[in-house]
Every structure is written in C-alpha cells, then in structure tokens.
Design a protein around this motif. Structure first.
Motif: not given
Length: 272
Positions: A74-89
């Motif tokens: 589960m932590p990796l899913v959280i981190l990937q979701a944050a990374a995806f948001t960062a790419i959009s940013a």
C-alpha cells in the motif's frame, strides 16, 4: 494624505488573497469541467491493480512477513499517486512558463508569490483526490489501518507531506523547463526506477546482494517503511514509530523542501 486619497490607494492596492483565489480557480474549475481530475482518481486504481494482481501470488509464495500483500504494498501506491500528481504539476508549471503566462503575470500588479501559491493550491487539490483514491483502492484489495486514530492521522499527514514535497520540486523543475512534454517524459523515469528498486514491492533481502544497500536506504524505501509503521499490521512487526525509524523519511523530506522552497521563491521573485 486625504481620506479620499487613502480610499483610492486602498482600492488600487492588490488583494493578495483575492489574487490567489482567482488564479487557483483558474486551474481547478476547468480541470473539473473537462473531466481532467478523473485522472487523479483513476491513476491510483490503475497503480493498485498493476502492482497487486501480477505480484500477489508470487509475493505470497516468496513471503513478506505481512498479513497480506495489500498491507505490504500500500505505501508504494501512495507514493506513486503522489509522483503522478507531481508529474502533472511539472507539466502545468512548464506550460505556464513556455506559453508566456508567467511573463503576462509579471506585467500585472500581482504579488510575486501568488502564481506559485495558486499552482500549489491546484496541485494540493489534485493530490488530495489522488490520495483518497489510493486509500479507497487499497481498501478494496484488503488494506486496513491497524493502529489507533493517532497513527492513522500520522499516515495521512506523512502521505500529504510527501506529496507536497514531490509537487513543489516538480513545480520548480517545470518552471525551469523549456518543454512541458520533455519534462513530463523525463519525470516518468525516477518514480519507475526508484519504485522498482525499493522495498515498496518486495523486501530488500529478495534483491541481489550488491544492490540491497541502495534498496534499503533510498528515499522511496524509507518513505514506505515509515508509512507501514503508521498503518500497522496484525502479523508483521512494522516497528515502533520513533525517531530512529521515522527520522530518515523526515530528513529526506526536509532536504527536498529546504532546496525547493527557496528555489520556488527565487524564481517567483525573479519573475517579478
């Protein structure tokens, strides 16, 4: 100065809060109307399925010490979701820079930090959606918060802080970029490399000996370790939430923020 002059001056003075709100809605409202925010909701579900479905049987056979593979990954899913948001940013800030929107803002009576604050507010909106979708996806496959409310709030706070650090760093990179598309493509690689070579999907001792030191100590692994300790488990000893366990994660975050916050302020001041 007469009362009339004071009144005219007050009306002409830019209202920072109002400026921030107008620029924030400029980013959020169109993304909601166009359905762009659906990506923030669907991406975590896609990450969850792509990690869990192929690896559940293999990792259950190999063993990870946890009550379920969902609890472990589960932590990796959280981190990937944050990374995806960062790419959009990064894409959004690079687009503003290349399209001349930053130069247009420079010619307007805007406070220097208002544009970056508005972008970060829009990023925070998408980040909250992504984290909520990630946790909901985790619950579907069996993830649960196993400790008390304080630990659960700590899990949510750490997830949010990681996402803010990622998006702030990406915003700075995008502002310095000359190509939104190239920036987005380049930023796809770090989450992939650090995610695969981390304890997010498998324990460090299941990696080749020569790479285990890197796997254990790189930031994604440290973030995953901290999030697991805050989520808890009914079987595995995730470790007590202490400075020795959480310190590396917090130090990585502090380093990112200490580098990127002054950079964002300097870029905004330079624009002004």
């Amino acid at each position: 100065m007469t009362a009339a002059t004071w009144q005219t001056h007050w009306r002409a003075a830019p209202n920072t809060l109002q400026q921030w709100w107008v620029l924030t809605t400029r980013l959020i409202v169109p993304s909601v109307k166009s359905g762009e925010v659906l990506a923030s909701l669907l991406a975590p579900a896609a990450f969850t399925a792509s990690f869990y479905i192929p690896l559940k049987t293999v990792m259950s056979f190999s063993g990870n010490g946890f009550s379920s593979y969902a609890q472990y990954m589960m932590p990796l899913v959280i981190l990937q979701a944050a990374a995806f948001t960062a790419i959009s940013a990064a894409f959004r800030s690079a687009t503003d820079s290349v399209a001349g929107i930053d130069r247009r803002f420079a010619s307007m009576p805007l406070r220097p930090l208002v544009p970056v604050a508005a972008r970060m507010s829009g990023n925070l909106f998408r980040l909250l959606l992504a984290l909520a979708a990630a946790i909901a996806s985790g619950y579907v496959i069996g993830f649960r918060f196993r400790l008390d409310a304080a630990h659960t709030l700590g899990f949510l706070a750490l997830s949010l802080l990681i996402g803010i650090a990622f998006t702030l760093g990406a915003d700075v990179i995008g502002t310095l970029s000359k190509s939104p598309e190239t920036t987005s493509q380049a930023l796809m690689l770090p989450p992939l490399i650090f995610g695969m070579l981390s304890t997010g999907l498998a324990p460090a001792d299941q990696f080749p000996t020569w790479v285990q030191w890197f796997v254990r100590n790189q930031p994604v692994s440290q973030f995953a370790t901290g999030l697991r300790a805050l989520a808890g488990d009914t079987k595995a000893d995730t470790g007590a939430v202490s400075w020795s366990l959480m310190g590396p994660s917090l130090l990585w975050l502090a380093a990112i923020l200490l580098i990127c916050t002054p950079a964002a302020i300097r870029l905004s001041s330079r624009r002004a």
